[in-house]
Design a protein around this motif. Structure first.
Motif: not given
Length: 324
Positions: A170-178, A182-185, A242-248
């Motif tokens: 989740e941190r990586d998704v919202f980190d502009d420098g990362t 998509g593959k990890e999700i 499951n809900e959290l990863i779906t939201g991410i």
């Protein structure tokens, strides 16, 4: 043959020669207790030899170990057969989940466990049980309940490991420098669904044991219910993950859409800027005889200047609107 035969009387070990038949003879002589025989990847011949010594030769190796994609409990010819699936990780990465099957056969005085890679789990079960002699005196069902509890405890630990992986993702998704993960999700989403698919059928097995639908030792009923309650908590955790990863995943897709929209704006803006000189050059490329400024000495630099000024004006307009 790789096996461990242990005889228990009143919750304590009874010394014997180490063979299943000798262990059974000891508890028969002691008029009480039970035998736990643990076999690691036996051949059909080795299995037949052990079951013959234990007096359950009617049970075939194929019947006990046949592939079951889910947790299962069934009674065959007076024997209680149970198959459980524990998780193991084949590497350090978050998505290397595999299942380890464990097959059990229970009678009033015998529990037989057969597996290929559950040594560590059963060693923990043995330590827990031998530290609680009163509970161990409940017999084979005390071993079964503790194995179920250890499997569910493994589910609980793994669920929290996956939760930590998702929080980091989740941190990586919202980190502009990362870079876009998509593959990890997708991999963790697959892992969560795989976890749920393996874990969910254990509910019906534990429910049968906790409700007494299967004839179990009364002293183990409450503990089976405790294990079932623990599994329910794991199930709720997995649902939340499951809900959290779906939201991410949805947040990531929204970011991708925004980025694509921004890219399309830039592409469209540069296309608009290039369209101005392209239009002028296209007109003068017609090579008509009567065109303004074609015979004029300063015609060429003037047209180039007009092109540059027009492009600059369009660029400034697009920059002001935020398209560039």
């Amino acid at each position: 043959m790789t096996h461990l035969s242990t005889a228990y009387k009143a919750g304590r070990r009874v010394e014997h020669s180490g063979e299943p038949g000798a262990a059974l003879a000891k508890i028969t002589e002691a008029r009480g207790g039970f035998v736990w025989v643990d076999m690691v990847a036996p051949t059909a011949e080795e299995f037949a030899q052990v079951t013959g010594e234990l007096g359950i030769s009617a049970l075939s190796y194929e019947e006990l170990t046949r592939h079951r994609p889910r947790h299962a409990i069934e009674e065959v010819d007076g024997l209680l057969l149970i198959s459980l699936k524990a998780f193991s990780r084949t590497g350090e990465e978050t998505t290397n989940l595999a299942t380890v099957s464990m097959h059990m056969c229970l009678t009033e005085r015998v529990i037989l466990t057969v597996h290929s890679a559950a040594d560590a789990l059963l060693a923990g079960v043995r330590r827990r049980l031998e530290a609680r002699t009163k509970y161990l005196s409940c017999g084979p069902f005390a071993v079964l309940q503790t194995i179920c509890d250890e499997v569910v405890a493994g589910y609980d630990r793994l669920a929290h490991e996956i939760e930590a992986d998702i929080i980091e993702l989740e941190r990586d998704v919202f980190d502009d420098g990362t870079p876009h993960p998509g593959k990890e999700i997708a991999k963790i989403k697959h892992e969560v669904l795989f976890f749920r698919r393996v874990e969910d059928p254990l509910h019906s097995v534990l429910a049968d044991l906790a409700r007494g639908d299967v004839d179990v030792h009364r002293g183990t009923l409450d503990r089976f219910q405790h294990t079932l309650d623990r599994l329910d908590r794991v199930d709720n955790t997995i649902d939340g993950l499951n809900e959290l990863i779906t939201g991410i995943m949805q947040a990531h897709l929204a970011q991708v859409a925004v980025q694509q929209n921004s890219d399309m704006r830039r592409i469209s803006s540069w296309a608009a800027i290039i369209a101005v000189p392209t239009m002028i050059a296209g007109l003068y490329g017609m090579n008509f005889d009567f065109m303004p400024e074609t015979k004029w000495r300063v015609g060429y630099p003037l047209v180039v200047t007009v092109m540059a000024v027009a492009c600059w004006v369009v660029y400034r307009k697009l920059k002001k609107t935020g398209w560039l």
